[in-house]
Design an enzyme around this catalytic site. Sequence first.
Site, PDB file in Angstrom:
ATOM      1  CE  LYS A 326      -3.905   0.629   0.363  1.00  0.00           C
ATOM      2  NZ  LYS A 326      -4.821   0.457   1.495  1.00  0.00           N
ATOM      3  CD  GLU A 333      -7.105   8.695   2.401  1.00  0.00           C
ATOM      4  OE1 GLU A 333      -7.953   7.957   2.921  1.00  0.00           O
ATOM      5  OE2 GLU A 333      -5.912   8.374   2.296  1.00  0.00           O
TER       6      GLU A 333
END
Length: 495
Positions: A326, A333
């Site tokens: 990841k 965000e």
Amino acid sequence: MPEESEAERSEHVDDVGMSGGSPDNNTGNSEHVDDVGMSGGSPDRKQLWHGRFAGGPSEALQQLNDSLPFDQRMFREDIAGSRAHVTMLESVGILAAAERDGILSALDVVEEEIASGTFEWAASDEDIHTAVERRTTELEPAGAKMHTGRSRNDQVATDVRLWTLQAIDEITDLVRALQWTLLSQAEAAGDAYLPGYTHLQQAQPVALAHHLLAHGWMLNRDVDRLADARRRTDVSVLGAGALAGSSLPLDPSISQKELGFSGLFDNSLDAVADRDFVADTLYALTMIGVHLSRIGEELIIWASTEFGFVTLDDAFSTGSSMMPQKKNPDIAELARGKGGRLIGNLTGFLASVKGLPLTYNKDMQEDKEPLFDAVDTVRLTLLALDGMISTTTFNTERMAEQANSPYAAATDLAEYLVANGMAFRDAHAVVGEHVRHALEGQGTLVDLVSADERLGEEAAAILQPGVSVTRRTTHGGGSPEAVAAQLERFRTAIS
Ligand code: ARG
């Protein structure tokens, strides 16, 4: 006041930054919670109004009432206001020159002590105004005259205005910096293009520069809103007193000039009751937050494997504690998430002010925490997003690949027919039918268009990769030449 509370108070000083300060320094109060007594309090705590009261304040009152944990970050503004006030008092003959000079020197010492962290906060320092006056008077007996003709009501409004002015200037600079980053990425993008979207469905191909500048123009309106908020903040209210002016011969225009405010209050009641400038500033900051949330959302989508339009720099991405593959767009965000917090600050503040009778009410002490938090939040978000965008790699081949679907040029085909004399509604239907047939498998769109005598080879050429984006040459449109003109307008707008 128990000794440990004094010690805890002195911790606040460490958090005072030169500018901005720490957003966390308002947590001090909660540490006291266990000590809150229902009655009693501190008989030895000497308040500013001690003459009128037989007993001291309760612990609960102090903890709810004190604003020092968060308003100490306005110490420079408070001291500047006091300098202006004593200068005015001397000019109108209320203070002797020697008294003014003594107070000014003491104020210098107080500022130095707070800035360096050597200032000793006292239990009775309920807010920054109280603390500065108390210490100034300890250092210089004439300090007992510095509050002549002044109230904390006009004083706090002055402080918040001064603090807000510098915050607006700082945030404006950071918004401008992000605009320059967007401009340089737009210039670096050259003729790269990507699908433009409506409803997050591919609509028409647009230049990447065009897309990046769209965010830049949003930020330009933010700069304008900040300037508007600044204009209404830039008004001196010192000299309004508690609410009604003074029977002493004060001259508020002197303190106005000393502090460099452009305007001067017209009505003392309005002067101390007005917090419109806080609402204006919070709204301008909230709009920035909303815009940053939209940039954030696009980066999140673009960074997904499915889109793959951007590769984020490692320094501005995070990993997963469990999934080794990841790479997460946390900054984007958070930029998206912080918008909610900013909206909360704005609406919470408006709710606190709504329905307040004239003039000052303690509810208005609730102006500072949302304002400070909004400024801190927008500052950090702008800085992080600027770093993220300036280090992002735009995968222009991948963008072009996605934008090259012949369907994305359908509108251009309809406009080709219009240019040859067909009504737009009919042209829309002709092209729509070809699209439907192509989707049904009756042939590729290129073949169907080529075979239609109303369209033919010339029109089919519009469906070739990279062609349609060059055709929308109108003002503010997405073609490279229209974008080149726009880049110049944008550069002028932010210079
Ligand atoms: N700490 C107060 C505030 O932030 C200062 C003004 C207090 N005025 C008063 N009359 N008690 O609003």
